[in-house]
Design an enzyme around this catalytic site. Structure first.
Site, PDB file in Angstrom:
ATOM      1  CB  ALA A   3      -9.283  47.803 -55.097  1.00  0.00           C
ATOM      2  CD  GLU A  50     -14.606  51.847 -58.624  1.00  0.00           C
ATOM      3  OE1 GLU A  50     -13.691  51.106 -58.203  1.00  0.00           O
ATOM      4  OE2 GLU A  50     -15.436  52.387 -57.881  1.00  0.00           O
ATOM      5  CD  GLU A  52     -16.328  47.137 -56.639  1.00  0.00           C
ATOM      6  OE1 GLU A  52     -17.295  46.789 -57.362  1.00  0.00           O
ATOM      7  OE2 GLU A  52     -15.406  47.848 -57.063  1.00  0.00           O
ATOM      8  N   GLY A  94     -12.176  48.295 -59.230  1.00  0.00           N
ATOM      9  CA  GLY A  94     -11.301  49.449 -59.477  1.00  0.00           C
ATOM     10  C   GLY A  94     -10.770  49.499 -60.894  1.00  0.00           C
TER      11      GLY A  94
HETATM   12  N1  COA Z   1      -6.785  41.668 -55.974  1.00  0.00           N
HETATM   13  C1  COA Z   1      -5.710  40.886 -55.702  1.00  0.00           C
HETATM   14  N2  COA Z   1      -5.394  39.791 -56.394  1.00  0.00           N
HETATM   15  C2  COA Z   1      -6.199  39.455 -57.408  1.00  0.00           C
HETATM   16  C3  COA Z   1      -7.332  40.201 -57.750  1.00  0.00           C
HETATM   17  C4  COA Z   1      -7.613  41.370 -56.989  1.00  0.00           C
HETATM   18  N3  COA Z   1      -8.653  42.174 -57.269  1.00  0.00           N
HETATM   19  N4  COA Z   1      -7.950  39.626 -58.800  1.00  0.00           N
HETATM   20  C5  COA Z   1      -7.218  38.544 -59.115  1.00  0.00           C
HETATM   21  N5  COA Z   1      -6.158  38.427 -58.267  1.00  0.00           N
HETATM   22  C6  COA Z   1      -5.138  37.379 -58.254  1.00  0.00           C
HETATM   23  C7  COA Z   1      -5.692  36.080 -57.727  1.00  0.00           C
HETATM   24  O1  COA Z   1      -5.698  36.075 -56.316  1.00  0.00           O
HETATM   25  C8  COA Z   1      -4.705  35.090 -58.328  1.00  0.00           C
HETATM   26  O2  COA Z   1      -3.530  35.097 -57.562  1.00  0.00           O
HETATM   27  P1  COA Z   1      -2.804  33.682 -57.160  1.00  0.00           P
HETATM   28  O3  COA Z   1      -2.368  33.127 -58.472  1.00  0.00           O
HETATM   29  O4  COA Z   1      -1.693  34.108 -56.296  1.00  0.00           O
HETATM   30  O5  COA Z   1      -3.874  32.873 -56.503  1.00  0.00           O
HETATM   31  C9  COA Z   1      -4.381  35.717 -59.678  1.00  0.00           C
HETATM   32  O6  COA Z   1      -4.742  37.085 -59.578  1.00  0.00           O
HETATM   33  C10 COA Z   1      -5.161  35.103 -60.823  1.00  0.00           C
HETATM   34  O7  COA Z   1      -6.533  35.184 -60.499  1.00  0.00           O
HETATM   35  P2  COA Z   1      -7.518  33.935 -60.544  1.00  0.00           P
HETATM   36  O8  COA Z   1      -8.687  34.232 -59.679  1.00  0.00           O
HETATM   37  O9  COA Z   1      -6.774  32.685 -60.250  1.00  0.00           O
HETATM   38  O10 COA Z   1      -7.924  33.927 -62.077  1.00  0.00           O
HETATM   39  P3  COA Z   1      -9.278  33.377 -62.707  1.00  0.00           P
HETATM   40  O11 COA Z   1      -9.069  33.353 -64.181  1.00  0.00           O
HETATM   41  O12 COA Z   1      -9.705  32.127 -62.060  1.00  0.00           O
HETATM   42  O13 COA Z   1     -10.386  34.506 -62.364  1.00  0.00           O
HETATM   43  C11 COA Z   1     -11.210  36.761 -62.095  1.00  0.00           C
HETATM   44  C12 COA Z   1     -10.259  35.812 -62.876  1.00  0.00           C
HETATM   45  C13 COA Z   1     -10.929  38.170 -62.577  1.00  0.00           C
HETATM   46  C14 COA Z   1     -12.660  36.388 -62.401  1.00  0.00           C
HETATM   47  C15 COA Z   1     -10.929  36.597 -60.579  1.00  0.00           C
HETATM   48  O14 COA Z   1      -9.541  36.760 -60.354  1.00  0.00           O
HETATM   49  C16 COA Z   1     -11.648  37.602 -59.733  1.00  0.00           C
HETATM   50  O15 COA Z   1     -12.852  37.475 -59.522  1.00  0.00           O
HETATM   51  N6  COA Z   1     -10.909  38.609 -59.209  1.00  0.00           N
HETATM   52  C17 COA Z   1     -11.467  39.578 -58.298  1.00  0.00           C
HETATM   53  C18 COA Z   1     -12.306  40.585 -59.055  1.00  0.00           C
HETATM   54  C19 COA Z   1     -12.941  41.558 -58.070  1.00  0.00           C
HETATM   55  O16 COA Z   1     -13.771  41.188 -57.250  1.00  0.00           O
HETATM   56  N7  COA Z   1     -12.538  42.826 -58.169  1.00  0.00           N
HETATM   57  C20 COA Z   1     -13.047  43.865 -57.337  1.00  0.00           C
HETATM   58  C21 COA Z   1     -12.209  44.026 -56.125  1.00  0.00           C
HETATM   59  S1  COA Z   1     -12.878  45.289 -55.094  1.00  0.00           S
END
Ligand code: COA
Length: 278
Positions: free
Chosen positions: A83, A131, A151, A128
């Site tokens: 999400a 999910e 989460e 999400g």
């Molecule tokens: N919501 C909004 N934006 C997200 C996102 C999310 N769930 N997951 C990734 N993004 C965005 C990042 O903010 C980043 O944007 P930016 O370039 O404007 O900074 C872009 O996607 C790339 O992500 P980044 O974190 O730089 O890539 P990474 O390779 O370093 O890491 C993940 C990848 C998936 C490990 C990391 O993005 C992450 O942990 N995301 C959140 C996952 C999460 O907690 N999901 C559950 C949400 S309830």
């Protein structure tokens, strides 16, 4: 020939393009491929995307020619990273409830439709994103995929069905391990614990999903499939004895339909069954 439809969400939540297609839908013979198209945010689910997926599923449910849905994400990095964290950061409880209800409505539309669904997990499927994959009938993952419900690390809980669908799929102990550690489960372990059905190299992911969908929507009895799928899903919510009784009932009722005549006769006559009704 396939037909591709694009949805354009309301302007507001996107940062890099005011009118970027957030999802696309490609119709093939008997199934459709829905692709989440927000690679700059790793295909994270905002309200617009949830709405679009819901609308696609509703639209497909009204299309008699379509019996299956493959869901995937654009790019080679993420199926869907969850999400939208940016959107959630300012939520009060009322906004959080509305968002969770929207997420559930979309996931329930997929799980509750008559479409056989396959998630083609092409990278991260977190929060999400997992999910969404859990709301599908079948999951096929690429070898680089990582899945999890992180989460609690954000101080929240899975809110689009993860606590329930994951525990029903892999059992409560493994679900709790995944939820409480927030670990990213790699595809080989996901296969081992039954979280995914199959793991393939990324270049073969969509082919594999389409091949399986082709078999499912090919020469099988569509009514029989619909009933069997419904028995599996609805039976999970019932005591075993009631679910078994319902199987007997459905098994008997299917003999009032045309499909058993077509399928059983074709076998006896050593022919391919033709369930098209033509
Ligand atoms: N919501 C909004 N934006 C997200 C996102 C999310 N769930 N997951 C990734 N993004 C965005 C990042 O903010 C980043 O944007 P930016 O370039 O404007 O900074 C872009 O996607 C790339 O992500 P980044 O974190 O730089 O890539 P990474 O390779 O370093 O890491 C993940 C990848 C998936 C490990 C990391 O993005 C992450 O942990 N995301 C959140 C996952 C999460 O907690 N999901 C559950 C949400 S309830």
């Amino acid at each position: 020939m396939s037909i591709v439809l694009f949805f354009y969400g309301q302007i507001g939540h996107r940062k890099k393009s005011a009118r970027m297609a957030l999802t696309s839908l490609e119709k093939k013979n008997h199934y459709a491929i829905l692709t989440i198209n927000r690679p700059d945010a790793l295909n994270a689910l905002n309200e617009d995307i949830l709405n679009e997926i819901h609308e696609h599923v509703e639209g497909l449910a009204g299309d008699a020619a379509i019996r299956g849905l493959i869901i995937t994400g654009t790019g080679e990095k993420a199926f869907c990273a969850g999400a939208d964290i940016g959107q959630m950061a300012s939520f009060n409880p009322e906004q959080a409830e509305a968002f969770a209800r929207k997420g559930h409505k979309t996931m329930n539309a997929i799980a509750g439709s008559d479409l056989v669904s396959i998630a083609a997990i092409n990278g991260f499927a977190l929060g999400g994103g997992l999910e969404l994959a859990l709301s599908c009938d079948i999951r096929i993952a690429s070898d680089n995929a990582k899945m999890g419900l992180p989460e609690t690390g954000l101080g929240i809980i899975p809110g689009f069905g993860g606590t329930q669908r994951l525990s029903r799929l892999v059992g409560p102990a493994l679900a709790l391990e995944i939820i409480l550690t927030g670990t990213q489960v790699k595809s080989d372990r996901a296969l081992q614990i039954g979280l995914v059905n199959q793991v393939v190299v990324q270049s073969e992911l969509l082919n594999t999903a389409e091949k399986m969908m082709g078999i499912i929507t090919g020469k099988k009895g569509p009514e029989a499939q619909k009933i069997a799928r419904w028995l599996v899903h609805s039976g999970l919510e019932q005591p075993l004895s009631a679910a078994l009784e319902r199987e007997i009932n459905e098994f008997s009722q299917i003999f009032s339909r045309e499909e058993p005549r077509v399928g059983l006769t074709a076998f006896k006559e050593k022919k391919e069954p033709d369930f098209s009704g033509g």
